[in-house]
Design a protein around this motif. Structure first.
Motif, PDB file in Angstrom:
ATOM      1  N   SER A  10       0.811  -1.214   0.000  1.00 34.94           N
ATOM      2  CA  SER A  10       0.000   0.000   0.000  1.00 34.94           C
ATOM      3  C   SER A  10       0.843   1.263   0.000  1.00 34.94           C
ATOM      4  N   GLY A  96      -4.870  -4.236   0.626  1.00 36.63           N
ATOM      5  CA  GLY A  96      -5.739  -3.071   0.647  1.00 36.63           C
ATOM      6  C   GLY A  96      -5.961  -2.567   2.069  1.00 36.63           C
ATOM      7  N   CYS A  97      -7.197  -2.202   2.362  1.00 31.06           N
ATOM      8  CA  CYS A  97      -7.520  -1.695   3.693  1.00 31.06           C
ATOM      9  C   CYS A  97      -7.869  -2.805   4.677  1.00 31.06           C
ATOM     10  N   ARG A  98      -7.875  -4.039   4.206  1.00 34.96           N
ATOM     11  CA  ARG A  98      -8.195  -5.162   5.083  1.00 34.96           C
ATOM     12  C   ARG A  98      -7.036  -5.444   6.030  1.00 34.96           C
ATOM     13  N   HIS A  99      -7.339  -6.033   7.182  1.00 37.30           N
ATOM     14  CA  HIS A  99      -6.299  -6.352   8.155  1.00 37.30           C
ATOM     15  C   HIS A  99      -5.464  -7.546   7.717  1.00 37.30           C
ATOM     16  N   ARG A 335      -8.284   3.445  -4.816  1.00 36.44           N
ATOM     17  CA  ARG A 335      -8.783   3.237  -3.446  1.00 36.44           C
ATOM     18  C   ARG A 335      -9.585   1.952  -3.283  1.00 36.44           C
ATOM     19  N   LYS A 337     -10.804  -1.064  -1.549  1.00 38.85           N
ATOM     20  CA  LYS A 337     -10.900  -1.306  -0.107  1.00 38.85           C
ATOM     21  C   LYS A 337     -10.714  -2.774   0.250  1.00 38.85           C
TER      22      LYS A 337
END
Length: 349
Positions: A10, A96-99, A335, A337
Motif C-alpha cells: 500500500s 488493501g484496507c483489510r487487516h 482506493r 478497499k
C-alpha cells in the motif's frame, strides 16, 4: 507447492514476499462479454473439460520453441492457427484496507512437472477467500493436483475433500475461484463466484504487433460469468434448494456469492462449487489474459484494465511490472478497499 511473488504494498514499495497469498462494466464492454455455456453439472462439466484435457500439445512458459520447430508447425497450420512459443506470467497482491490477506494464487508455467503421464499444460488461478484464508490455501494446494490425477475440472471433488477437512477443523470460510489452463493452443477457463478472467484480443485485421504497435487496438472479452445470489437464475436455484436470498441480495442474508469452494454452512441451502467452463483456441490476435479477484474489478472495468495493462506492456515489455502496477493503481490511486490480487498471462506468438 511454494510460490514466490512480487508484492505491491500500500505504501508503494515493490518488493519480494513469500507465497502465503489471498464490476463495473460499461455498455461497450458488455458487448464484448463472451457468453459461456450453462453451468456444467457433474457429467457435463467433466465431459467438456475432458475433451480439452486430451488434446495433444506442449506449452512451455518462458522457454521458446526452436525456430525450426516453429517454422515446421507454422507451415502445417491454418491461417487462424498460430504456434504459441512462450507464455510470460506473474502475479501481484495487496491486502488493501483489510487487516489480513485472504487471497491465494497459483502460477504453474509447467503444470505437469510433478505429475505422471503425458499431459503438459500451464495453469494459473486466483482463489479469493472470505471469512478466512484456509479454503483458499486448500484450493491453491490441491485443486490442480486433482485435475492432473482425474481430469478437468475437479472443483466438485476438491470441494468435497475441502468440506471434510473443514468439518474436522471447524472451518467456516470459503473461496471463490477463477482458473486458466493452457493446453497446447487451447485455453480453458473455469470460475465459481465473482472473480473474473478478461482476454485482450486485437481488433486489427492481421493481429500483428498488438502490444508493441502504436496504432493497435485491443478489446476486452470477459471469459467468466459472475455467480451472485441476487441474479435470477442463481436465486431460483437457491430457493429450490431451500435457501433464501435476503433484501440485501445475499444468500441467507449473509453471503453475496452463490458459488464457492468451502462455506460448508451454506452448502445445504443452495451454495454450490460447480464452475462455469469455457474454452477457446488461441490465435495470434489473443494477447493476454488478466485474472482478478472482485477487489480488482470493483475499481477497474474490463476494458479499462486491458487498456492499462497494454500501456504498461508497451512501456516496459514486462508482465511482472505490468501486473504490479495494475494492483498498485487499484489500491493506491483508485482506493480499492478489498484485498486485491491479479495474475497477468501474456502470450508470445
Amino acid at each position: 507447492m511454494a510460490h514466490q511473488k512480487r508484492e505491491v504494498t500500500s505504501n508503494g514499495d515493490e518488493g519480494w514476499a513469500s507465497k502465503r497469498p489471498k464490476g463495473v462494466d460499461t455498455a461497450a464492454e458488455k458487448d464484448h462479454i463472451l457468453k459461456s455455456d450453462a453451468s456444467q453439472e457433474t457429467n457435463g462439466e467433466k465431459g467438456q473439460m475432458g475433451d480439452a484435457c486430451r488434446k495433444e500439445g506442449t506449452v512451455l512458459a518462458n522457454t521458446c520453441a526452436s525456430d525450426e520447430k516453429a517454422a515446421t508447425n507454422s507451415n502445417a497450420s491454418s491461417e487462424q492457427e498460430v504456434i504459441l512459443t512462450c507464455i510470460e506470467a506473474d502475479a501481484a497482491e495487496d491486502k488493501g484496507c483489510r487487516h489480513t490477506m485472504e487471497d491465494a494464487w497459483v502460477l504453474l508455467p509447467d503444470a505437469s512437472m510433478e505429475s505422471p503421464g503425458n499431459l503438459r499444460c500451464a495453469h494459473f488461478a486466483i482463489y479469493d477467500g472470505h471469512g478466512g484464508r484456509l479454503a483458499a490455501e486448500y484450493a491453491q494446494k490441491h485443486l490442480h493436483q486433482n485435475v492432473i490425477a482425474a481430469g478437468l475440472p475437479r472443483f466438485r471433488k476438491t470441494d468435497e475433500f475441502l468440506l471434510q477437512e473443514s468439518t474436522k477443523g471447524n472451518w467456516q470460510d470459503g473461496a471463490t475461484a477463477v482458473c486458466v489452463w493452457v493446453l497446447g493452443q487451447t485455453v480453458v477457463v473455469a470460475n465459481a463466484g465473482d472473480a473474473k478472467a478478461v482476454l485482450a484480443r486485437s481488433t486489427s485485421t492481421d493481429g500483428e504487433g498488438v502490444v508493441e504497435g502504436t496504432k493497435s487496438q485491443l478489446k476486452a472479452i470477459v471469459l467468466t460469468r459472475e455467480h451472485k445470489a441476487i441474479f435470477p437464475q442463481e436465486r431460483a436455484r437457491i430457493q429450490k434448494a431451500g435457501g433464501s436470498v435476503g433484501p440485501n441480495g445475499r444468500l441467507q442474508g449473509r453471503i453475496e456469492v452463490s458459488r464457492a469452494l468451502g462455506d460448508r454452512q451454506f452448502k445445504k441451502v443452495g451454495l454450490i462449487a460447480t464452475p462455469d467452463v469455457h474454452s477457446f483456441e488461441l490465435t495470434k490476435k489473443d494477447q493476454f489474459i488478466i485474472l482478478g479477484c472482485d477487489g480488482l474489478w470493483g475499481v477497474f472495468g474490463p476494458g479499462d484494465a486491458v487498456e492499462f495493462v497494454q500501456n504498461q506492456l508497451k512501456e516496459t515489455s514486462s508482465a511482472t511490472l505490468a501486473v504490479r502496477r495494475l494492483v498498485k493503481e487499484a489500491v493506491r490511486e483508485r482506493r480499492c478497499k478489498d484485498n486485491c490480487t491479479a495474475v497477468l498471462i501474456v502470450f508470445k506468438h
